[in-house]
Every structure is written in C-alpha cells, then in structure tokens.
Design a protein around this motif. Sequence first.
Motif, PDB file in Angstrom:
ATOM      1  N   TYR A  44       0.805  -1.067  -0.008  1.00 47.06           N
ATOM      2  CA  TYR A  44      -0.044   0.030  -0.211  1.00 47.06           C
ATOM      3  C   TYR A  44       0.902   1.329   0.029  1.00 47.06           C
ATOM      4  O   TYR A  44       0.364   2.390  -0.683  1.00 47.06           O
ATOM      5  N   GLU A  45       1.988   1.232   0.644  1.00 45.33           N
ATOM      6  CA  GLU A  45       3.018   2.378   0.723  1.00 45.33           C
ATOM      7  C   GLU A  45       3.612   2.662  -0.449  1.00 45.33           C
ATOM      8  O   GLU A  45       3.583   3.832  -0.934  1.00 45.33           O
ATOM      9  N   ILE A  46       3.809   1.490  -1.335  1.00 49.28           N
ATOM     10  CA  ILE A  46       4.381   1.551  -2.756  1.00 49.28           C
ATOM     11  C   ILE A  46       3.332   2.406  -3.554  1.00 49.28           C
ATOM     12  O   ILE A  46       3.806   3.429  -4.301  1.00 49.28           O
ATOM     13  N   MET A  47       2.118   1.896  -3.700  1.00 48.55           N
ATOM     14  CA  MET A  47       1.364   2.434  -4.561  1.00 48.55           C
ATOM     15  C   MET A  47       0.710   3.887  -4.133  1.00 48.55           C
ATOM     16  O   MET A  47       0.842   4.641  -5.043  1.00 48.55           O
ATOM     17  N   ALA A  48       0.742   4.111  -2.709  1.00 48.76           N
ATOM     18  CA  ALA A  48       0.461   5.293  -2.169  1.00 48.76           C
ATOM     19  C   ALA A  48       1.641   6.451  -2.761  1.00 48.76           C
ATOM     20  O   ALA A  48       1.022   7.664  -2.823  1.00 48.76           O
ATOM     21  N   LEU A  52       4.752   1.925  -9.310  1.00 53.71           N
ATOM     22  CA  LEU A  52       4.222   1.112  -9.835  1.00 53.71           C
ATOM     23  C   LEU A  52       4.761  -0.155  -8.980  1.00 53.71           C
ATOM     24  O   LEU A  52       5.716  -0.678  -9.034  1.00 53.71           O
ATOM     25  N   LEU A  53       3.746  -1.036  -8.569  1.00 55.06           N
ATOM     26  CA  LEU A  53       3.866  -2.090  -7.671  1.00 55.06           C
ATOM     27  C   LEU A  53       4.302  -3.289  -8.593  1.00 55.06           C
ATOM     28  O   LEU A  53       3.456  -3.419  -9.515  1.00 55.06           O
ATOM     29  N   LEU A  54       5.302  -3.967  -8.538  1.00 50.62           N
ATOM     30  CA  LEU A  54       5.784  -4.991  -9.255  1.00 50.62           C
ATOM     31  C   LEU A  54       5.607  -6.182  -7.966  1.00 50.62           C
ATOM     32  O   LEU A  54       6.564  -5.985  -7.046  1.00 50.62           O
ATOM     33  N   PHE A  55       5.042  -7.304  -8.080  1.00 51.92           N
ATOM     34  CA  PHE A  55       4.793  -8.145  -6.989  1.00 51.92           C
ATOM     35  C   PHE A  55       5.324  -9.548  -7.495  1.00 51.92           C
ATOM     36  O   PHE A  55       5.090 -10.316  -8.398  1.00 51.92           O
ATOM     37  N   ARG A  56       6.399  -9.939  -6.609  1.00 52.69           N
ATOM     38  CA  ARG A  56       7.208 -11.443  -6.986  1.00 52.69           C
ATOM     39  C   ARG A  56       6.092 -12.511  -6.585  1.00 52.69           C
ATOM     40  O   ARG A  56       5.654 -12.604  -5.411  1.00 52.69           O
ATOM     41  N   GLU A  57       6.076 -13.294  -7.550  1.00 50.43           N
ATOM     42  CA  GLU A  57       5.252 -14.542  -7.590  1.00 50.43           C
ATOM     43  C   GLU A  57       3.666 -14.085  -7.251  1.00 50.43           C
ATOM     44  O   GLU A  57       3.053 -15.036  -6.532  1.00 50.43           O
ATOM     45  N   TYR A  58       3.109 -13.108  -7.252  1.00 50.92           N
ATOM     46  CA  TYR A  58       1.839 -12.585  -7.092  1.00 50.92           C
ATOM     47  C   TYR A  58       0.772 -13.960  -7.517  1.00 50.92           C
ATOM     48  O   TYR A  58      -0.281 -14.159  -6.739  1.00 50.92           O
ATOM     49  N   GLU A  59       1.136 -14.709  -8.501  1.00 54.61           N
ATOM     50  CA  GLU A  59       0.233 -15.662  -9.219  1.00 54.61           C
ATOM     51  C   GLU A  59       0.016 -16.721  -8.239  1.00 54.61           C
ATOM     52  O   GLU A  59      -0.749 -17.573  -8.148  1.00 54.61           O
ATOM     53  N   LYS A  60       1.115 -17.009  -7.251  1.00 52.16           N
ATOM     54  CA  LYS A  60       1.027 -18.111  -6.315  1.00 52.16           C
ATOM     55  C   LYS A  60       0.302 -17.626  -4.818  1.00 52.16           C
ATOM     56  O   LYS A  60      -0.008 -18.606  -4.295  1.00 52.16           O
ATOM     57  N   LYS A  61      -0.173 -16.389  -4.785  1.00 50.72           N
ATOM     58  CA  LYS A  61      -0.916 -16.045  -3.712  1.00 50.72           C
ATOM     59  C   LYS A  61      -2.490 -16.799  -3.760  1.00 50.72           C
ATOM     60  O   LYS A  61      -3.076 -16.762  -4.891  1.00 50.72           O
ATOM     61  N   PRO A  62      -2.987 -17.336  -2.684  1.00 46.88           N
ATOM     62  CA  PRO A  62      -4.427 -17.795  -2.632  1.00 46.88           C
ATOM     63  C   PRO A  62      -5.157 -16.871  -3.117  1.00 46.88           C
ATOM     64  O   PRO A  62      -5.167 -15.612  -2.558  1.00 46.88           O
ATOM     65  N   SER A  63      -6.296 -17.104  -3.715  1.00 43.73           N
ATOM     66  CA  SER A  63      -7.285 -16.099  -4.467  1.00 43.73           C
ATOM     67  C   SER A  63      -7.973 -15.321  -3.130  1.00 43.73           C
ATOM     68  O   SER A  63      -8.262 -14.169  -3.720  1.00 43.73           O
ATOM     69  N   LEU A  64      -8.196 -15.859  -2.265  1.00 42.97           N
ATOM     70  CA  LEU A  64      -8.911 -15.229  -1.004  1.00 42.97           C
ATOM     71  C   LEU A  64      -8.065 -14.428  -0.136  1.00 42.97           C
ATOM     72  O   LEU A  64      -8.549 -13.678   0.925  1.00 42.97           O
ATOM     73  N   CYS A  65      -6.656 -14.713  -0.380  1.00 43.69           N
ATOM     74  CA  CYS A  65      -5.652 -13.971   0.684  1.00 43.69           C
ATOM     75  C   CYS A  65      -5.366 -12.479   0.019  1.00 43.69           C
ATOM     76  O   CYS A  65      -5.330 -12.216  -0.953  1.00 43.69           O
ATOM     77  N   VAL A  68      -6.598  -8.945  -2.629  1.00 46.65           N
ATOM     78  CA  VAL A  68      -7.329  -9.593  -3.534  1.00 46.65           C
ATOM     79  C   VAL A  68      -7.505  -8.801  -4.942  1.00 46.65           C
ATOM     80  O   VAL A  68      -7.751  -7.504  -4.765  1.00 46.65           O
ATOM     81  N   ASP A  69      -7.349  -9.247  -5.944  1.00 43.03           N
ATOM     82  CA  ASP A  69      -7.587  -8.679  -7.452  1.00 43.03           C
ATOM     83  C   ASP A  69      -6.816  -7.507  -7.558  1.00 43.03           C
ATOM     84  O   ASP A  69      -7.148  -6.603  -8.136  1.00 43.03           O
ATOM     85  N   LEU A  70      -5.555  -7.418  -7.020  1.00 42.57           N
ATOM     86  CA  LEU A  70      -4.796  -6.299  -7.165  1.00 42.57           C
ATOM     87  C   LEU A  70      -4.287  -6.262  -8.585  1.00 42.57           C
ATOM     88  O   LEU A  70      -3.619  -7.370  -9.175  1.00 42.57           O
ATOM     89  N   PRO A  71      -4.469  -5.087  -9.461  1.00 38.84           N
ATOM     90  CA  PRO A  71      -3.881  -5.113 -10.667  1.00 38.84           C
ATOM     91  C   PRO A  71      -2.399  -4.955 -10.694  1.00 38.84           C
ATOM     92  O   PRO A  71      -1.736  -3.787 -10.187  1.00 38.84           O
ATOM     93  N   CYS A  72      -1.730  -5.915 -10.849  1.00 35.41           N
ATOM     94  CA  CYS A  72      -0.192  -5.867 -10.532  1.00 35.41           C
ATOM     95  C   CYS A  72       0.421  -6.860 -11.668  1.00 35.41           C
ATOM     96  O   CYS A  72      -0.142  -7.751 -12.257  1.00 35.41           O
ATOM     97  N   TYR A  99       1.520   3.675 -17.355  1.00 42.05           N
ATOM     98  CA  TYR A  99       0.314   4.512 -17.060  1.00 42.05           C
ATOM     99  C   TYR A  99      -0.990   3.741 -16.863  1.00 42.05           C
ATOM    100  O   TYR A  99      -1.505   4.193 -15.699  1.00 42.05           O
ATOM    101  N   ASP A 100      -1.253   3.006 -17.531  1.00 42.45           N
ATOM    102  CA  ASP A 100      -2.598   2.432 -17.495  1.00 42.45           C
ATOM    103  C   ASP A 100      -2.626   1.618 -16.131  1.00 42.45           C
ATOM    104  O   ASP A 100      -3.501   1.323 -15.403  1.00 42.45           O
ATOM    105  N   LEU A 101      -1.438   0.651 -16.013  1.00 40.72           N
ATOM    106  CA  LEU A 101      -1.344  -0.011 -14.714  1.00 40.72           C
ATOM    107  C   LEU A 101      -1.100   0.856 -13.542  1.00 40.72           C
ATOM    108  O   LEU A 101      -1.694   0.533 -12.411  1.00 40.72           O
ATOM    109  N   LEU A 102      -0.309   1.824 -13.934  1.00 33.65           N
ATOM    110  CA  LEU A 102      -0.140   2.803 -12.600  1.00 33.65           C
ATOM    111  C   LEU A 102      -1.483   3.426 -11.803  1.00 33.65           C
ATOM    112  O   LEU A 102      -2.104   3.359 -10.883  1.00 33.65           O
ATOM    113  N   PHE A 103      -2.322   3.933 -13.156  1.00 29.88           N
ATOM    114  CA  PHE A 103      -3.809   4.614 -12.757  1.00 29.88           C
ATOM    115  C   PHE A 103      -4.811   3.152 -12.232  1.00 29.88           C
ATOM    116  O   PHE A 103      -5.437   3.478 -11.169  1.00 29.88           O
ATOM    117  N   ALA A 104      -4.747   2.156 -12.659  1.00 26.22           N
ATOM    118  CA  ALA A 104      -5.477   0.855 -12.219  1.00 26.22           C
ATOM    119  C   ALA A 104      -5.019   0.708 -10.768  1.00 26.22           C
ATOM    120  O   ALA A 104      -6.009   0.373  -9.803  1.00 26.22           O
TER     121      ALA A 104
END
Length: 131
Positions: A44-48, A52-65, A68-72, A99-104
């Motif tokens: 949240y600090e990075i986005m605020a 632009l937030l880049l998340f290592r292995e975000y696809e491995k995160k459980p869907s309800l954890c 949720v649904d973070l555009p990254c 820019y599209d991802l940053l705004f999302a």
Amino acid sequence: PPRSTLFPYTTLFRSQEKEYYDDMSSSWFGLTCKKGGWDSLRHYEIMAAGALLLFREYEKKPSLCAPVDLPCISYTSLEHLDEITSQLVYNNKPTKEYYDLLFAQREWLLTHGTTEARAIQILKVLREKMK
C-alpha cells in the motif's frame, strides 16, 4: 530529475522514514513479495507513493488472501524483472502500459486499500448476511 528505476524494500530505522518515502516516491517501480504473509503495509505504501507495484510471484497467492484482485505484474526472477521494467519504461519515459497499470493500481488502492473502503466492504457483507 529523472526517477530512479527501482525502489527495493529494505528494513529502515524510524529516523530514515523521510528518506524511505522520498526514495519510494521518486522511483518508477516498487518491488514487493510475500514475506511473513501475503498482505503487507509495504504494498500500500508503494502504491500511495506513486511508484508502480511489481509483485514477486503474485500468481502463487491464494485467491482469497489479501490483497485481492490487485492489478499488478508478477515477476519470477531478476531476468524477468528486467524484461518487465524495460517494456514499461523506455529511454527513461513511461509507456502507455505503465500509466494504465499505475492508474489501475491507484484506483484499486482508493476503492479497496483504504480503511474507509474496507469498512464499506465489511458493512456491505454484514448487510447481505442480515437479509
């Protein structure tokens, strides 16, 4: 001045807080990953801060954890990260995709990542359960 390319998260002392946020807000990207758990104030600090937030292995995160649904964009290695950053910022200029991802991400932060947004979501669930 040109932005620095990456903001790597490191442990900081309280006296370094201003430098921490200044560095983050002057970076094109902020890197994050799962540490003790998947959710962290760091995301949240990075986005605020406007990076632009880049998340290592975000696809491995459980869907309800959370988050949720973070555009990254998820990256898997240093080489993969280099490919991603080179595509998103070219000649020290952000691309339309950047820019599209940053705004999302900013929209997601405001609608999902604030205490007010979370309270609204909790109240909505409670209302639905009480019907």
